[in-house]
Design an enzyme around this catalytic site. Structure first.
Site, PDB file in Angstrom:
ATOM      1  CD  GLU A   1      -2.965  -1.195   2.237  1.00  0.00           C
ATOM      2  OE1 GLU A   1      -2.557  -1.485   3.373  1.00  0.00           O
ATOM      3  OE2 GLU A   1      -4.144  -0.913   1.996  1.00  0.00           O
TER       4      GLU A   1
ATOM      5  CD  GLU B   1      -3.144  -6.925   3.401  1.00  0.00           C
ATOM      6  OE1 GLU B   1      -2.735  -7.784   2.594  1.00  0.00           O
ATOM      7  OE2 GLU B   1      -2.709  -5.767   3.433  1.00  0.00           O
TER       8      GLU B   1
HETATM    9  C1  1HE Z   1       6.953  -8.739  11.897  1.00  0.00           C
HETATM   10  C2  1HE Z   1       6.256  -8.587  10.682  1.00  0.00           C
HETATM   11  C3  1HE Z   1       4.991  -7.945  10.738  1.00  0.00           C
HETATM   12  C4  1HE Z   1       8.116  -9.587  10.274  1.00  0.00           C
HETATM   13  N1  1HE Z   1       4.535  -7.533  11.932  1.00  0.00           N
HETATM   14  N2  1HE Z   1       6.454  -8.326  13.062  1.00  0.00           N
HETATM   15  N3  1HE Z   1       2.358  -8.572   6.812  1.00  0.00           N
HETATM   16  C5  1HE Z   1       2.595  -9.889   6.659  1.00  0.00           C
HETATM   17  O1  1HE Z   1       1.760 -10.745   6.805  1.00  0.00           O
HETATM   18  C6  1HE Z   1       4.015 -10.285   6.411  1.00  0.00           C
HETATM   19  C7  1HE Z   1       4.581 -10.989   7.621  1.00  0.00           C
HETATM   20  N4  1HE Z   1       6.019 -11.181   7.499  1.00  0.00           N
HETATM   21  C8  1HE Z   1       6.582 -12.148   6.737  1.00  0.00           C
HETATM   22  O2  1HE Z   1       5.941 -12.865   5.989  1.00  0.00           O
HETATM   23  C9  1HE Z   1       8.057 -12.305   6.841  1.00  0.00           C
HETATM   24  O3  1HE Z   1       8.478 -11.759   8.089  1.00  0.00           O
HETATM   25  C10 1HE Z   1       8.847 -11.604   5.716  1.00  0.00           C
HETATM   26  C11 1HE Z   1       8.632 -12.383   4.414  1.00  0.00           C
HETATM   27  C12 1HE Z   1       8.448 -10.171   5.517  1.00  0.00           C
HETATM   28  C13 1HE Z   1      10.354 -11.625   6.058  1.00  0.00           C
HETATM   29  O4  1HE Z   1      10.769 -12.955   6.347  1.00  0.00           O
HETATM   30  P1  1HE Z   1      12.165 -13.160   7.083  1.00  0.00           P
HETATM   31  O5  1HE Z   1      12.389 -14.637   7.168  1.00  0.00           O
HETATM   32  O6  1HE Z   1      13.222 -12.336   6.430  1.00  0.00           O
HETATM   33  O7  1HE Z   1      12.003 -12.521   8.552  1.00  0.00           O
HETATM   34  P2  1HE Z   1      11.197 -13.122   9.816  1.00  0.00           P
HETATM   35  O8  1HE Z   1      12.118 -14.057  10.580  1.00  0.00           O
HETATM   36  O9  1HE Z   1       9.894 -13.673   9.434  1.00  0.00           O
HETATM   37  O10 1HE Z   1      10.914 -11.818  10.678  1.00  0.00           O
HETATM   38  C14 1HE Z   1      11.959 -11.165  11.392  1.00  0.00           C
HETATM   39  C15 1HE Z   1      11.301 -10.460  12.568  1.00  0.00           C
HETATM   40  O11 1HE Z   1      10.389  -9.495  12.072  1.00  0.00           O
HETATM   41  C16 1HE Z   1      10.478 -11.401  13.425  1.00  0.00           C
HETATM   42  O12 1HE Z   1      10.526 -10.911  14.732  1.00  0.00           O
HETATM   43  P3  1HE Z   1      11.513 -11.597  15.855  1.00  0.00           P
HETATM   44  O13 1HE Z   1      11.262 -10.790  17.095  1.00  0.00           O
HETATM   45  O14 1HE Z   1      11.084 -13.031  15.943  1.00  0.00           O
HETATM   46  O15 1HE Z   1      12.908 -11.451  15.300  1.00  0.00           O
HETATM   47  C17 1HE Z   1       9.088 -11.218  12.878  1.00  0.00           C
HETATM   48  O16 1HE Z   1       8.084 -11.526  13.822  1.00  0.00           O
HETATM   49  C18 1HE Z   1       9.090  -9.736  12.592  1.00  0.00           C
HETATM   50  N5  1HE Z   1       8.084  -9.378  11.598  1.00  0.00           N
HETATM   51  N6  1HE Z   1       6.993  -9.114   9.689  1.00  0.00           N
HETATM   52  C19 1HE Z   1       5.256  -7.722  13.049  1.00  0.00           C
HETATM   53  N7  1HE Z   1       4.264  -7.718   9.635  1.00  0.00           N
HETATM   54  C20 1HE Z   1      -3.111  -0.874   6.699  1.00  0.00           C
HETATM   55  S1  1HE Z   1      -3.545  -2.467   6.841  1.00  0.00           S
HETATM   56  C21 1HE Z   1      -2.242  -3.395   6.237  1.00  0.00           C
HETATM   57  C22 1HE Z   1      -2.434  -4.838   6.598  1.00  0.00           C
HETATM   58  C23 1HE Z   1      -1.189  -5.612   6.423  1.00  0.00           C
HETATM   59  O17 1HE Z   1      -0.132  -5.112   6.136  1.00  0.00           O
HETATM   60  S2  1HE Z   1      -1.366  -7.277   6.662  1.00  0.00           S
HETATM   61  C24 1HE Z   1       0.157  -7.926   6.124  1.00  0.00           C
HETATM   62  C25 1HE Z   1       1.153  -8.001   7.263  1.00  0.00           C
END
Ligand code: 1HE
Length: 270
Positions: free
Chosen positions: A123, A143
């Site tokens: 977005e 989402e």
């Molecule tokens: C996060 C988030 C997040 C990572 N919120 N903490 N977005 C998503 O559904 C995408 C969710 N994220 C992922 O699918 C993956 O993290 C990624 C593909 C982006 C990256 O993967 P990777 O392997 O490089 O990293 P990771 O090990 O998954 O994440 C590293 C850290 O970032 C980890 O935290 P840690 O404390 O365990 O190290 C994750 O929890 C954290 N992290 N993404 C919170 N999104 C206006 S409305 C909009 C609605 C949306 O955007 S919904 C889509 C949300």
């Protein structure tokens, strides 16, 4: 040609989830929460809006990038699980306001994309004017899988780039587009190699900064609005906007420069 960026001062230096730097008329704003893949908390969203509102008056174009391995993982999902319906509406309105600040701000924004450009990250990218993607880029709207809906203007902007059918596929089926598909379908206008996105975005920002201000205003403010109008209304607004842009002394000088052989010709791409 590389730009010599120096850190912005004052309020902009206090935004701890962003990096903001300036090189003359070009600003660089970087999402700077790489440990969380630049996931956007409410505080970070507010900082992003604050940055774009408060960039100095001399800024004529900006580059938006993400630190680390990904452009942006979208909404910080830790913030949603406990909110009420009313809070959800206000949260979405807050995102929409921030995205409007990007799209309808004082200058065009070129985003430099790599890695994940997902959810709210897509977005954000969709609210910028030009998108440069590196080959590592991929686009997703998880989402649908999280049981939620887009809330940051995605339903209005994403279909205008790739169509309702493509967005429906991404949200219903979890379809993820790679960089090549993203280019073909219209998410990015440029596709470059690994590590080349920022330089390309800066090159484009420099070119944009050299355009006449009223012409830039017409392109960024009038064009998307005209696209939403009926054709007769759009053509009427177009004629007014054309006259305003042409009436500018800077524009007249540019046209004289061409007629008198001082301006660049339009060349076939090499
Ligand atoms: C996060 C988030 C997040 C990572 N919120 N903490 N977005 C998503 O559904 C995408 C969710 N994220 C992922 O699918 C993956 O993290 C990624 C593909 C982006 C990256 O993967 P990777 O392997 O490089 O990293 P990771 O090990 O998954 O994440 C590293 C850290 O970032 C980890 O935290 P840690 O404390 O365990 O190290 C994750 O929890 C954290 N992290 N993404 C919170 N999104 C206006 S409305 C909009 C609605 C949306 O955007 S919904 C889509 C949300």
């Amino acid at each position: 040609m590389t730009l010599n960026f120096t850190p912005a001062g004052g309020l902009l230096a206090e935004l701890d989830l962003l990096r903001v730097e300036l090189a003359g008329p070009i600003a660089h704003v970087q999402l700077n929460r790489p440990g969380k893949r630049n996931a956007i908390s409410d505080g970070m969203l507010q900082q992003l809006q604050t940055a774009f509102v408060n960039l100095p008056a001399g800024v004529r174009a900006a580059v938006l990038s993400g630190a680390g391995e990904h452009f942006c993982a979208g909404l910080d999902l830790t913030s949603l699980s406990e909110s009420t319906v009313a809070e959800g509406v206000m949260h979405s309105r807050m995102w929409q306001g921030a995205m409007d600040t990007l799209q309808f701000g004082r200058f065009p924004i070129v985003s430099s994309l790599h890695g994940a450009v997902v959810g709210g990250g897509l977005e954000i990218a969709s609210a910028t004017h030009i998108r440069v993607a590196e080959t590592s880029t991929y686009y997703g709207l998880p989402e649908g899988q999280h049981g939620i809906f887009v809330g940051g203007g995605g339903s209005a902007r994403v279909p205008r780039l790739v169509g309702v059918a493509c967005m429906t596929d991404m949200m219903l089926c979890g379809r993820v587009l790679d960089a090549q598909e993203g280019l073909q379908r219209g998410f990015s206008q440029y596709l470059v190699g690994a590590g080349e996105g920022f330089a390309k975005a800066c090159e484009l920002a420099r070119r944009i900064a050299g355009n006449a201000p009223l012409s830039v205003f017409a392109i960024t403010q009038a064009l998307p609005r005209i696209a939403d109008m009926s054709q007769p209304d759009g053509l009427f607004v177009e004629s007014l906007m054309a006259a305003i842009a042409q009436g500018d002394e800077g524009a007249k000088q540019r046209m004289r420069d061409f007629v008198e052989g001082r301006a660049a010709k339009v060349r076939r791409p090499s």
